[in-house]
Design an enzyme around this catalytic site. Sequence first.
Site, PDB file in Angstrom:
ATOM      1  CB  ALA A  43     -13.160 -25.658  58.740  1.00 59.29           C
ATOM      2  CE  LYS A  44     -14.122 -33.444  56.432  1.00 63.34           C
ATOM      3  NZ  LYS A  44     -15.320 -33.631  56.066  1.00 63.34           N
ATOM      4  N   GLY A  45     -11.421 -31.286  60.285  1.00 60.66           N
ATOM      5  CA  GLY A  45     -10.811 -31.788  61.400  1.00 60.66           C
ATOM      6  C   GLY A  45     -10.239 -33.031  60.906  1.00 60.66           C
TER       7      GLY A  45
END
Length: 419
Positions: free
Chosen positions: A101-103
């Site tokens: 995932a990534k923010g």
Amino acid sequence: MTTMQNPAGGTQQAAAQTVPATGHAIPAVAPAVRRPDPYMRLQWNDSATGAVGYLVVHTLRAGLATGGTRMRAGCTLSEVEDLARGMANKTATFDLPIGGAKGGIDFDPKDPRAVEVLERFCEAMRPWIDAHWVTAEDLGVPQHLIDEVFDRLGLGQSYHAAISRAADPEATLERVRTGLRAEVDGGFELGDVIGGYGVAHACLAAAVSWGRAPAATTVAIQGLGTMGGAAAYYLHEAGMRVTTVADAAGTLHCPDGLDVPALLDLRDGYGEIDRSRLPAGVEQLPRNAILSVEADILVPAAISYAITPDNSYDVRARVVVEAANAATTPEAEAMLAARGIPVLPDFVANAGAVAWAWWLLLGEVDDDPQNSFDRLRTVMHTKVGMLLAAWSEHGTTPRDTGHRWADDPAPVTGPVVIP
């Protein structure tokens, strides 16, 4: 805005058939199963500042996904999607039992309101942070800052979603903190340098594949933040000549090799070097000169999409080692491959940080830095050696070989157990 996809979804896509200057024919391979769309996209809008934030979960395995949170003006959803896909590749390539995932937050990290924006973003993402998303530092967001935000939110530390699964979360949190803060040579903490150590050994493994001694190998590094600075330090310690480095203010060059420890001592909190105190003999060049210098290895360790079709022909290095996430655009990478220049992809070269963090969480390494260094060095040299062997012997690009690994991850047969 929230969109979700079937996590088991995917389509067949043929592997790229790039033929580098080596002239080797590429053997036929079965098409890889590539996941074109992420599991979930989530957008957040900050009414106080107008900042926009994104969380993209590309894959969710055992109910968990991992990936850092970045902040920069101009950050886009497509950028965060690319980074989340890269994180999924990292976790699969290193056989970690979690997804990727990534923010990302579209806001200037130097703005005095940046910490408040980060805190509101994390609060908005609370359902995912509480139970599913393990995050950490990234561009514009140092680890100490995101940990401070998590602590104010009552979550302890940014690995909360994993630590909360332990039988004794407080004991696990203390064990993890002890590992992250373990002191290493140079006055650093292990958690701050392990990623750069992995990048350094990706470079050293490339030199080994050529039969070249470190002292006879030169390297240029774009970016002296957490990743690039640590990579420069460990390459210098290994005897490789770091001839050129660049930060936001420009490029610094010395053909005989820079005094890396001295330059690192001149950095500010954003990885920029104080030009008023440069050692003698250091030449100052324009910022973009870093790409065209004569060096055996080029390490882009600053921004995503640093190497593009417009500047790829400036690159003179023998190999590009991606320390920054998505440092090379696909078009630029194809152009480099056509010139016989392989790119060691980010999801291998800079994956040491995430791999080590999960080894620490899972109790597979302890707070003795040497154990962590030994394991990461062995794994990195093995993987890079295999990538470059496939390139030199068959003409298969390192990214294509890496994707074969990422598309066949070790199965997760049960819940992830955090000791």
